[in-house]
Design an enzyme around this catalytic site. Structure first.
Site, PDB file in Angstrom:
ATOM      1  N   CYS A  81       4.925 -46.615 138.561  1.00  0.00           N
ATOM      2  CA  CYS A  81       4.088 -47.257 137.180  1.00  0.00           C
ATOM      3  C   CYS A  81       2.305 -47.280 137.352  1.00  0.00           C
ATOM      4  O   CYS A  81       1.804 -46.879 136.453  1.00  0.00           O
ATOM      5  CB  CYS A  81       4.779 -48.699 136.868  1.00  0.00           C
ATOM      6  SG  CYS A  81       6.411 -48.687 136.857  1.00  0.00           S
ATOM      7  N   HIS A 137       0.432 -53.908 133.432  1.00  0.00           N
ATOM      8  CA  HIS A 137       0.520 -53.629 135.028  1.00  0.00           C
ATOM      9  C   HIS A 137      -0.680 -52.953 135.594  1.00  0.00           C
ATOM     10  O   HIS A 137      -0.413 -51.964 136.322  1.00  0.00           O
ATOM     11  CB  HIS A 137       1.604 -52.782 135.153  1.00  0.00           C
ATOM     12  CG  HIS A 137       2.483 -52.909 136.536  1.00  0.00           C
ATOM     13  ND1 HIS A 137       3.461 -51.974 136.788  1.00  0.00           N
ATOM     14  CD2 HIS A 137       2.408 -53.863 137.571  1.00  0.00           C
ATOM     15  CE1 HIS A 137       3.833 -52.261 138.108  1.00  0.00           C
ATOM     16  NE2 HIS A 137       3.207 -53.631 138.516  1.00  0.00           N
ATOM     17  N   LYS A 314      12.329 -41.587 141.165  1.00  0.00           N
ATOM     18  CA  LYS A 314      10.979 -42.220 141.029  1.00  0.00           C
ATOM     19  C   LYS A 314      10.536 -42.863 142.458  1.00  0.00           C
ATOM     20  O   LYS A 314      11.269 -43.124 143.206  1.00  0.00           O
ATOM     21  CB  LYS A 314      11.400 -43.700 140.198  1.00  0.00           C
ATOM     22  CG  LYS A 314      10.270 -44.772 140.167  1.00  0.00           C
ATOM     23  CD  LYS A 314      10.786 -45.751 139.540  1.00  0.00           C
ATOM     24  CE  LYS A 314       9.448 -47.191 139.765  1.00  0.00           C
ATOM     25  NZ  LYS A 314       9.990 -48.175 138.788  1.00  0.00           N
TER      26      LYS A 314
END
Length: 540
Positions: A81, A137, A314
């Site tokens: 992310c 984030h 991921k």
């Protein structure tokens, strides 16, 4: 007299034609910059959308936009992310911002460096109104790192990396005493939306912004959804029952709920598109849709996304971790309804958007991306020949793509997540009846792997020696060809070393107990005053 009258009439017609031509020319040259809608899906896998061939999860709204725009078939993101979001905001590779290692955990005092200029800051110099709805984030230990201090006129969303979809509390580390609300309107906590599903909540806010926007002014709307990231460990996958009911054919409960989450995201994108149309803005809009990384498949991170047939998940450097799901849709695209296989990277978004907005991207300094609008719009060759996937000095992992070739070295999770993971709950008889029903001009973008060799799990051990793959011929990373391609391997390792010489140290910091929400009224809140000279410069 007759001839004189005819000549006078011809002169008048010529003058009228000239004036019309000038007016049209001036209108064209003074056309307002397009509205930019940048939608980020969180943890969406390659095999989670219809336009990639998923016959398990219908995504009619995403498919409609993808098929009528340009599908990015050779586009890469970071494996997790925070790094991807930093690249979106700055056009710079995470190795150059110190965000190349992992993600920011809520109470860790670091973030996107304050000396970096962000995309909304660039766009405001071009006359744009800038709004953000969703996940940040990129740091929140001090107010100066939060969205309304980084170029956004408004913010509605959350600062940290994950939370509950219904009560909007981050309890990722509740077992250690860190838990609190993370939902804000501007800088003010929002306590009134407990019970409102975040995918719908964020779409509604985006629709409100569009409905209230003056169409004569250019809009930048950044919409990074929570979906389809896992929530808290106590209830990681969440969706309203009406969406879960759509997927009774998927027997696996985790994959069924995940499919419902994707379906809610698809509806949300459809609603935002309808809002643009209703406001008369769609005809002068550019809609960019991208995932932030590959999907957390097979239970990784308590999730059931899917990257089939790609390798890995991921937070790995296999194709399943970095080969991004994305498209661009706009009436401004000169050759729409196609797939581009030109090499593209998430760092290219900022200079491309800046150029579309009326700026000159060649005057932006220290970017790692390039304006690729001619590639998107007209099918021109990409100016990009290589993509640095990452260099992680802590994990000691790295990967780079040059042309058709990819080198990967080092190992994440001790190789546990290096496999190929088919979607759960699939049989020939239980595929979704509604999948792929959108009219389109081609077959979905499906990746063909070729034959899987018997030694597929043993021919590459990147913890022991670098592996080399030809991604064009072997997109599923079955065949390590390093042994008989030493010159190419040496060249790619040299490119990695050259990049590594430009990398800055990682900015990661340990958790600061002062960031615990219990000290801030039960809300995740900034806790450092940057005017305090006692703050380490490494935290800025």
């Amino acid at each position: 007299e007759f001839e004189t009258a005819v000549m006078a009439l011809d002169c008048k017609e010529a003058l009228l034609l000239f004036l019309i031509t000038v007016a049209l020319s001036e209108s064209s040259s003074s056309q307002q910059p397009p509205h930019i809608i940048l939608i980020v899906a969180d943890d969406l896998g390659w095999n989670d959308v219809g336009f990639h061939g998923s016959d398990q999860i219908p995504t009619p709204n995403l498919d409609s936009l993808a098929y009528s725009g340009v599908i990015l078939g050779n586009y890469y993101v970071s494996p997790i992310c925070t790094p991807t979001r930093s690249a979106i905001m700055t056009g710079r590779h995470p190795i150059h911002t110190g965000l190349q290692q992992g993600v920011i955990v809520a109470a860790q005092p670091y973030g996107l460096p304050l000396n970096e200029t962000t995309l909304p800051q660039y766009l405001k110099t071009l006359g744009y109104t800038t709004h953000m709805v969703g996940k940040w984030h990129l740091g929140m230990y001090a107010w100066e790192l939060t969205p309304t201090y980084r170029g956004f006129d408004s913010f509605f969303g959350y600062y940290t990396g994950a939370e509950d979809y219904m009560d909007h509390a981050n309890r990722i580390r509740a077992s250690t005493g860190y838990k609190g609300l993370d939902l804000r309107n501007g800088t003010e906590p929002v306590w009134t939306e407990n019970g409102t599903y975040s995918t719908e909540l964020f779409a509604t806010e985006a629709e409100r912004i569009i409905a209230n926007h003056d169409p004569s002014e250019p809009l930048f709307l950044y919409l990074p959804h929570q979906a389809v990231h896992s929530g808290n460990p106590d209830n990681p996958l969440q969706a309203p029952q009406k969406y879960i009911d759509r997927f009774s054919h998927i027997q696996h409960p985790g994959r069924r709920t995940f499919a419902a989450m994707v379906s809610a995201l698809d509806d949300a994108v459809g609603n935002v598109t309808k809002a643009l149309s209703a406001r008369g803005m769609l005809d002068n809009s550019v809609i960019v849709f991208t995932t932030d990384n590959g999907g957390p498949a097979a239970g990784f991170d308590m999730n059931y996304a899917n990257n089939w047939p790609l390798r890995g998940v991921k937070n790995t450097l296999w194709e399943g971790g970095v080969h991004g799901t994305a498209f661009i849709n706009s009436p401004l695209i000169k050759q729409p309804k196609r797939i581009t296989h030109e090499l593209l990277h998430v760092c290219d978004l900022l200079p491309t958007i800046y150029e579309l907005a009326g700026g000159d991207s060649t005057k932006l300094r220290n970017l790692d991306g390039t304006n690729v609008w001619e590639t998107i719009s007209q099918g021109a060759q990409s100016p990009r020949v290589e993509v640095l996937h990452n260099i992680d000095p802590k994990r000691k992992t790295a990967a780079l793509r040059y042309g058709d070739y990819k080198v990967i070295l080092g190992e994440a999770y001790k190789g546990v997540w290096d496999g190929w993971y088919a979607p759960e709950g699939v049989t020939a008889a239980n595929h979704s009846k509604g999948a792929n029903h959108v009219l389109h001009w081609s077959e979905p973008l499906q990746i063909k792997c070729g034959a899987k060799p018997a030694n597929v799990t043993t021919n590459c051990k990147p913890a022991e020696a670098p592996c080399l793959f030809n991604i064009k011929d072997d997109p599923c990373e079955f065949n390590n060809i390093a042994g008989w391609n030493q010159p190419m391997l040496s060249f790619l390792l040299g490119r990695l070393e050259a990049y590594n010489m430009t990398a800055v140290p990682i900015r990661n910091q340990p958790t600061d107990p002062r960031g615990n929400p219990k000290y801030h009224g039960g809300v995740w809140s900034p806790w450092v005053n940057l005017t305090d000279t006692g703050v380490s410069t490494n935290e800025l």
